[in-house]
Design an enzyme around this catalytic site. Structure first.
Site, PDB file in Angstrom:
ATOM      1  N   LEU A  83     -20.360  -2.955   9.901  1.00 20.15           N
ATOM      2  CA  LEU A  83     -21.659  -2.058  10.697  1.00 20.15           C
ATOM      3  C   LEU A  83     -21.741  -2.515  11.999  1.00 20.15           C
ATOM      4  O   LEU A  83     -22.531  -2.269  12.620  1.00 20.15           O
ATOM      5  CB  LEU A  83     -22.762  -2.090   9.981  1.00 20.15           C
ATOM      6  CG  LEU A  83     -23.548  -0.587  10.015  1.00 20.15           C
ATOM      7  CD1 LEU A  83     -22.923   0.383   9.558  1.00 20.15           C
ATOM      8  CD2 LEU A  83     -25.009  -0.908   8.902  1.00 20.15           C
ATOM      9  N   CYS A 138      -3.774  -1.978   9.156  1.00 18.89           N
ATOM     10  CA  CYS A 138      -3.933  -1.053   7.947  1.00 18.89           C
ATOM     11  C   CYS A 138      -4.722   0.133   7.926  1.00 18.89           C
ATOM     12  O   CYS A 138      -4.293   1.251   7.636  1.00 18.89           O
ATOM     13  CB  CYS A 138      -4.510  -2.198   7.056  1.00 18.89           C
ATOM     14  SG  CYS A 138      -3.597  -3.493   6.696  1.00 18.89           S
ATOM     15  N   THR A 160       0.743  -1.118  -0.074  1.00 15.81           N
ATOM     16  CA  THR A 160      -0.149   0.118  -0.051  1.00 15.81           C
ATOM     17  C   THR A 160       0.918   1.285   0.085  1.00 15.81           C
ATOM     18  O   THR A 160       1.704   1.471   0.891  1.00 15.81           O
ATOM     19  CB  THR A 160      -0.829   0.021   0.994  1.00 15.81           C
ATOM     20  OG1 THR A 160      -1.820  -0.992   1.138  1.00 15.81           O
ATOM     21  CG2 THR A 160      -1.729   1.019   1.246  1.00 15.81           C
ATOM     22  N   GLU A 200      -3.927  -4.399  -2.743  1.00 16.28           N
ATOM     23  CA  GLU A 200      -4.558  -5.803  -2.120  1.00 16.28           C
ATOM     24  C   GLU A 200      -5.919  -5.322  -1.336  1.00 16.28           C
ATOM     25  O   GLU A 200      -5.641  -4.406  -0.564  1.00 16.28           O
ATOM     26  CB  GLU A 200      -3.415  -6.130  -1.606  1.00 16.28           C
ATOM     27  CG  GLU A 200      -3.728  -7.601  -1.020  1.00 16.28           C
ATOM     28  CD  GLU A 200      -4.511  -8.542  -1.831  1.00 16.28           C
ATOM     29  OE1 GLU A 200      -3.931  -8.864  -2.676  1.00 16.28           O
ATOM     30  OE2 GLU A 200      -5.971  -8.894  -1.396  1.00 16.28           O
ATOM     31  N   PHE A 201      -6.691  -6.291  -1.354  1.00 18.10           N
ATOM     32  CA  PHE A 201      -8.018  -5.928  -0.440  1.00 18.10           C
ATOM     33  C   PHE A 201      -8.274  -6.837   0.701  1.00 18.10           C
ATOM     34  O   PHE A 201      -9.261  -6.803   1.158  1.00 18.10           O
ATOM     35  CB  PHE A 201      -9.185  -5.240  -1.309  1.00 18.10           C
ATOM     36  CG  PHE A 201      -9.064  -4.370  -2.273  1.00 18.10           C
ATOM     37  CD1 PHE A 201      -8.751  -2.986  -1.777  1.00 18.10           C
ATOM     38  CD2 PHE A 201      -8.686  -4.340  -3.661  1.00 18.10           C
ATOM     39  CE1 PHE A 201      -8.657  -1.812  -2.622  1.00 18.10           C
ATOM     40  CE2 PHE A 201      -8.373  -3.424  -4.514  1.00 18.10           C
ATOM     41  CZ  PHE A 201      -8.442  -2.163  -4.076  1.00 18.10           C
TER      42      PHE A 201
HETATM   43  C1  UGA Z   1      -8.166  -4.076   6.137  1.00 23.31           C
HETATM   44  C2  UGA Z   1      -9.422  -3.986   4.974  1.00 23.31           C
HETATM   45  O1  UGA Z   1     -10.643  -4.484   5.402  1.00 23.31           O
HETATM   46  C3  UGA Z   1      -8.916  -4.622   3.857  1.00 23.31           C
HETATM   47  O2  UGA Z   1      -9.646  -4.858   2.787  1.00 23.31           O
HETATM   48  C4  UGA Z   1      -7.571  -4.297   3.305  1.00 23.31           C
HETATM   49  O3  UGA Z   1      -6.929  -4.969   2.370  1.00 23.31           O
HETATM   50  C5  UGA Z   1      -6.402  -4.523   4.647  1.00 23.31           C
HETATM   51  O4  UGA Z   1      -7.098  -3.778   5.626  1.00 23.31           O
HETATM   52  C6  UGA Z   1      -5.376  -3.942   4.274  1.00 23.31           C
HETATM   53  O5  UGA Z   1      -5.145  -2.597   3.991  1.00 23.31           O
HETATM   54  O6  UGA Z   1      -4.267  -4.739   4.154  1.00 23.31           O
HETATM   55  P1  UGA Z   1      -7.833  -5.905   8.136  1.00 23.31           P
HETATM   56  O7  UGA Z   1      -6.837  -4.896   8.472  1.00 23.31           O
HETATM   57  O8  UGA Z   1      -7.471  -7.221   8.060  1.00 23.31           O
HETATM   58  O9  UGA Z   1      -8.086  -5.576   6.598  1.00 23.31           O
HETATM   59  O10 UGA Z   1      -8.883  -5.623   9.348  1.00 23.31           O
HETATM   60  P2  UGA Z   1     -10.506  -5.342   9.131  1.00 23.31           P
HETATM   61  O11 UGA Z   1     -11.170  -6.545   8.774  1.00 23.31           O
HETATM   62  O12 UGA Z   1     -10.834  -4.427   8.118  1.00 23.31           O
HETATM   63  O13 UGA Z   1     -10.734  -4.964  10.480  1.00 23.31           O
HETATM   64  C7  UGA Z   1     -10.336  -3.573  11.064  1.00 23.31           C
HETATM   65  C8  UGA Z   1     -10.703  -3.131  12.179  1.00 23.31           C
HETATM   66  O14 UGA Z   1     -12.328  -2.751  12.184  1.00 23.31           O
HETATM   67  C9  UGA Z   1     -10.625  -4.292  13.205  1.00 23.31           C
HETATM   68  O15 UGA Z   1     -10.089  -3.347  14.243  1.00 23.31           O
HETATM   69  C10 UGA Z   1     -12.071  -4.534  13.511  1.00 23.31           C
HETATM   70  O16 UGA Z   1     -12.225  -5.195  14.478  1.00 23.31           O
HETATM   71  C11 UGA Z   1     -13.156  -3.480  13.255  1.00 23.31           C
HETATM   72  N1  UGA Z   1     -14.216  -3.692  12.712  1.00 23.31           N
HETATM   73  C12 UGA Z   1     -14.427  -4.328  11.346  1.00 23.31           C
HETATM   74  C13 UGA Z   1     -15.344  -3.450  13.468  1.00 23.31           C
HETATM   75  O17 UGA Z   1     -15.027  -3.051  14.626  1.00 23.31           O
HETATM   76  N2  UGA Z   1     -16.430  -3.514  12.980  1.00 23.31           N
HETATM   77  C14 UGA Z   1     -16.683  -4.321  11.692  1.00 23.31           C
HETATM   78  O18 UGA Z   1     -17.919  -4.147  11.264  1.00 23.31           O
HETATM   79  C15 UGA Z   1     -15.667  -4.322  10.897  1.00 23.31           C
END
Ligand code: UGA
Length: 433
Positions: free
Chosen positions: A254, A264, A130, A155-156
């Protein structure tokens, strides 16, 4: 998934066997490509070579063993050795936050320097790391190889579902000044069936930052609304569901929690702000999302500290930044825990991915134990801060006999509040009414 029949096998180098590089290498190998994965850390390389991964990722080790056995995946120490024979070279190294909030590109640029004289003639260099908009152009200039096209392919994938996200992404984004090179990179991922966005490098790079900052903003919105709902006596779970069923809003991202974190979202939101500042554009919405995240965490801390009372004892359930990963970088749970320790509370943590007596947690003032029951012994409050599935099914009656006071705080909407109440617990927090 075997896409070898749809895409001619290519030789691919992947530099960096981290959270992004490893799934990328494995999935490309499973599509029939010949993959060399370069990793300079010898312990990580040795683990991978013997079929083990340092990360907790469903399906990763199975795919690893399968691709090693099929002879489609080989590990090397040096990026140059991986790249020598490859038509495509993916760079997947970390771009952490530098001291001024900007992305630190030093690892990325040192890989580019290493690759300069080793990339095969006409190879395509692909950035998956990124990076701020403009980086691909900087890479091309630094590389000084007019025969090598540079493609940005952000990457996502999410940690914890890295393999399935790589096998079935929502989209493939490829940006390049050389459209044919961009399309050739997209073709490698054709077996995923994902829609393809072909664009220039700056746009591809901005899509990545834009996506993560959007997700962070959405989370700050629902978390702020959840704070309001709890103060109004409204039902947070029903609120989230009621909003999310509108397809214009969407139900994913949500779920309220103790703030957003991980390796990230915070890094990319800060880096996007720095990009905007350099361009003279105000992204006040993203600034507000970051400030709201901090304010929300303060509210969670106030609530837990208020329940526990001075010098109270808190059983902290979950320390990883989300469930299904042992990654604790920028973990919201730890951000909350740190503040509680600073307020003089006693914290005992349990997380299924953390062994008892973890030294890193001890250094933060948290003792870590091997079960929920041990954490709960003598606790004033049992607080769920990470949504590990096992916290949905706790033996509340048993825990009731261990705690000092029957108080539960649920920051993730994971507890079975009815079962807890039946066992005499008062349940508070974001998802409890
Ligand atoms: C995130 C993005 O979702 C990916 O698309 C991206 O590729 C990645 O970063 C990256 O840039 O490499 P990730 O860091 O694995 O992925 O984590 P997420 O699943 O996005 O969660 C991020 C934070 O949000 C966590 O603390 C999680 O607990 C929180 N979260 C997520 C919530 O509190 N509620 C939700 O509904 C979803």
């Amino acid at each position: 998934m075997d896409g070898a029949s749809r895409t001619a096998p290519a030789s691919v180098a992947v530099v960096g066997a981290g959270y992004v590089g490893t799934p990328t290498a494995l999935v490309l190998a499973s599509f029939g490509h010949r993959v060399w994965l370069a990793e300079r850390d010898s312990a990580r390389r040795a683990a991978l070579a013997s079929g083990r991964s340092m990360a907790l990722e469903e399906g990763l080790e199975e795919l690893l063993v399968e691709q090693l056995a099929a002879g489609r995946l080989e590990l090397t120490e040096r990026a140059a050795d991986a790249a020598r024979l490859a038509s495509f070279c993916f760079v997947c190294v970390a771009t952490p936050t530098g001291p001024d909030g900007r992305a630190d590109l030093s690892d990325l640029f040192s890989v580019v320097d290493e690759l300069r004289s080793h990339l095969a003639p006409g190879a395509i260099l692909v950035t998956k790391s990124t990076v701020p908009p403009g980086t691909a152009e900087e890479i091309a200039a630094r590389l000084g190889r007019p025969d090598v096209a540079v493609v940005s392919n952000p990457e996502f994938l999410r940690e914890g579902s890295a393999i399935s996200d790589t096998q079935r992404p929502d989209r493939t984004v490829v940006g390049s000044a050389d459209e044919a090179a961009a399309r050739a990179v997209a073709e490698l991922f054709a077996p995923t069936g994902a829609p393809v966005v072909v664009t220039d490098t700056r746009t591809a790079e901005l899509i990545k930052y834009g996506a993560n900052a959007f997700l962070a903003t959405k989370l700050s919105y629902i978390n702020s609304l959840a704070d309001l709902a709890t103060r109004l006596g409204a039902d947070v779970a029903a609120l989230s569901r009621g909003l999310g069923l509108d397809p214009r809003i969407g139900s994913s991202f949500l779920r309220p929690g103790p703030g957003w974190g991980g390796p990230c979202l915070p890094k990319d939101a800060a880096a996007l702000l720095a990009v905007a500042e350099d361009a003279g554009v105000s992204l006040s919405l993203v600034e507000a999302a970051i400030a709201a995240n901090a304010a929300h965490q303060d509210a969670v801390v106030r609530d837990i500290a208020g329940l526990a009372g001075p010098q109270g004892r808190v059983a902290v359930l979950g320390v990883s930044f989300k469930a299904h990963t042992r990654d604790r970088r920028d973990s919201p749970s730890l951000a909350v825990a740190r503040q509680l320790v600073a307020e003089g509370l006693h914290l005992v943590a349990y997380d299924p991915s953390v062994p008892a007596g973890d030294p890193e947690l001890a250094a933060l003032g948290l003792s870590s134990v091997a079960s929920v029951a041990e954490a709960a012994r003598g606790a004033d409050v049992i607080a769920a801060l990470t949504e590990w599935p096992e916290f949905a099914d706790l033996d509340w009656a048993g825990l009731g006999g261990l705690v000092a006071r029957r108080l539960a705080y649920d920051a993730r909407g994971i507890f079975d509040a009815r079962a807890a109440r039946d066992a005499g617990f008062r349940v508070l927090g974001l998802a409890a009414r």
